[in-house]
Design a protein around this motif. Sequence first.
Motif, PDB file in Angstrom:
ATOM      1  N   ALA A 153      36.506  92.474 -13.644  1.00  0.00           N
ATOM      2  CA  ALA A 153      37.825  93.073 -13.823  1.00  0.00           C
ATOM      3  C   ALA A 153      38.086  94.151 -12.781  1.00  0.00           C
ATOM      4  CB  ALA A 153      37.920  93.676 -15.224  1.00  0.00           C
ATOM      5  N   ASP A 154      37.034  94.890 -12.385  1.00  0.00           N
ATOM      6  CA  ASP A 154      37.231  96.067 -11.549  1.00  0.00           C
ATOM      7  C   ASP A 154      37.458  95.705 -10.085  1.00  0.00           C
ATOM      8  OD1 ASP A 154      37.239  99.026 -11.703  1.00  0.00           O
ATOM      9  OD2 ASP A 154      35.733  98.775 -10.124  1.00  0.00           O
ATOM     10  N   GLY A 176      39.076  93.413  -8.032  1.00  0.00           N
ATOM     11  CA  GLY A 176      40.119  92.425  -8.278  1.00  0.00           C
ATOM     12  C   GLY A 176      40.088  91.266  -7.304  1.00  0.00           C
ATOM     13  N   PRO A 228      40.981  94.880 -19.951  1.00  0.00           N
ATOM     14  CA  PRO A 228      40.689  93.441 -19.843  1.00  0.00           C
ATOM     15  C   PRO A 228      39.472  93.076 -20.699  1.00  0.00           C
ATOM     16  CG  PRO A 228      40.669  94.520 -17.693  1.00  0.00           C
ATOM     17  CD  PRO A 228      40.969  95.569 -18.687  1.00  0.00           C
ATOM     18  N   THR A 230      36.058  93.560 -19.481  1.00  0.00           N
ATOM     19  CA  THR A 230      35.559  94.929 -19.499  1.00  0.00           C
ATOM     20  C   THR A 230      35.112  95.320 -20.900  1.00  0.00           C
ATOM     21  OG1 THR A 230      37.223  95.366 -17.845  1.00  0.00           O
ATOM     22  CG2 THR A 230      36.140  97.273 -18.796  1.00  0.00           C
TER      23      THR A 230
END
Lengths: 616, 101
Positions: free
Chosen positions: A93-94, A96, A431, A434
């Motif tokens: 998620a981090d 992208g 998300p 996460t």
Amino acid sequence: MSALLWALVALPLTVGTLLAVVGRPVDRYAPTVAVGTAVAALGLAVAVAFEHPRVEVPLLEGLPAGLAVDGLSGLMVVTVTAVTVAVLLFSVADIGPGEARARFFGLMLLFGGAMLTTVTATTLTVLLMAWEVMGATSWALIGYWWSDPERGDAANTAFLTTRAADLGLYLAAGAAWASGQVGSLALDELPDATGVWSTVITVGVIAAAFGKSAQLPFSFWLSRAMQGPSPVSALLHSATMVVAGAYLLLRLEPLLSASGWGGPVVAWTGVVTAVVLGLVAVAQTDLKQLLAASTCAQIGFMVLAAGAGAVTGGTLQLIAHAAAKSLAFVVAGAWLTILGTKALPALRGAARRHRTAGITFSVAALALAGVPPLALWAAKDVLLAGALEDNLALYAVGLAGAVISAVYSAKALWFVWQPAPVPDDREEPLPYATRLPLVTLAVACAALTVTSFPPVRDAVRRVLGGGGQPDPRVWELGLSGALALAVSALVWMRGPQLLAFPRRFTAWTSDWLRLENAARTLLVGPVMRLAHALAAFDDRVLDRAVEGTARGSVRLAQWTNAQAERLVDGTVEGVAGGARALGRWARRPQTGQLHQYLAQAVAAFTVLAVVLVLVR
Amino acid sequence: MSLELFLLLAAALFSIGLFGALTQQSIVMLMMGLELMLGGIIVGAAAVWYYIAPAAADGQVLVVLAVTVMAVEMAIGFAVVTALFRSREVDMTDMAAELKE
């Protein structure tokens, strides 16, 4: 069984290298592949942790390359792989879709794989290789956004600092080899060295471990390492890189105790780091910097455990800290991504807006604070019991460090739970990728507590094979828990305003004790000045001497050409000219005219006759 | 008259001819020296035949051969000298050092 161990090490290293090398074209598949690899590695790690395989292949003459899983390594590989899975899930998620994902995930896998190799290595040779790969990938990961010069600079600082300390490990390996008492550079045999070699080995190992673990005086690189992406911090601070040093000290605890002085030195450095870097953490106004300083402090406890011989406590602390710290960094990273800030004042209300993140971060922070019943509380007491047995002062300072950790954790909590200055209660769900690691890690923070109590603690101790370590008494557990609770509650109620230290002290600690400046003035500056001086010496003296010699040679050659050569040439020419003239003279009578020959013969014979007549 | 006298004459002729051949620079004089040397040889050969082996005709043949050779040689020599003189006004050996056209 040994195939599983090979696979455990080779899988992340190979996949990571492939991803990092291929790069952009496989960006789309990188997260899936990487998470799959990490999950597979976790499965393998659990398998080998129960089986304890041992493999060895010939590498160099008399230096085999060995990998083995024993008690400590077994716990470590599971910790490393589990944290790697969690952090990689968060990275999906981090980091992208727009970023260079293949490079990132590949390097992360390489980083984890290097750590796995480090903790399973049985010989210094393999350990050094893995150690170096880990350092290099940490540099590449901290400088992941390389287009920003500041981040590249931070990566260089981190790399140079750890690298300089790593030389200690080379020194130790060299001394072990030179001593001739450590045949194959096996880690288990290092304590067998005697005399001055043993001292050199111990010094080298301690220096390398302190550098990697960011203990005093090397702590500043961790602060700069915060320039990297959040997942990198989460992995680097919890289960790899910084704990590699602590792991090495725990692994080589027999070496420290054999040297006699190594144990106390390591223990005191660890405990002082725990206190001082705890104060640094208290002074930070940036969440990631606070967590970084907290890492130094918490690793300080592991180092203290290694120095005091409390291997069990140190290992438990390491595992519990890995869970708590990776969780804290993951949440901080999520907030940084969503809110675009990591400054504590700007994070007010962050926990209220993102409940999952807020609650899990609280679990992590309370664990770091040492609040019962979370894991770090009991683990810390197990290792502090070892310190207490060593001496009371060590225990007291350690307890002070624990209290300070409660202070900074509560400070961070206070900020994120404060109502936001501008009320903004929109619930923004994180998300799913996460949320899963967050919840898992938070559960782990709580569940790992059981490892610090019988019967699991005894099982861990048996697995680690360290007998005769004292157990924490009930009053110790109660005292530390009560202190942590009281201090946390005090900070929580009064807010960070009560931490009104003198301004100069705050400035000094918030700047990480100005350690980096000290390193720059004491080491970097003189080295650069020396380099400049040497360069000037090279240019002005050596270069000029060489140039002068060359020029002198040319001049001498020209002079020789002008003077001596003319003489020699003249002599040769003269001889040749003389010979030519003589030849011309000799040709003169050879006219081919018979009557002239007759005349010459007559003249010659006349002279002969006259001579004969006169001489007789 | 005896063989010794004739041999003496032959030696004298030969010596005078040799001296001329060695000393004269004029080509004509030089050839006259050669002529005298051959003359001396002819006189010597004839005397030897006459006094030692008059019965055999070999000596006579030898003398006639020598006279013939001398005549042919002289003819060629004077032809060369005449040609030289006509082309380059050469009458001395020094001037005929190079025999190129």
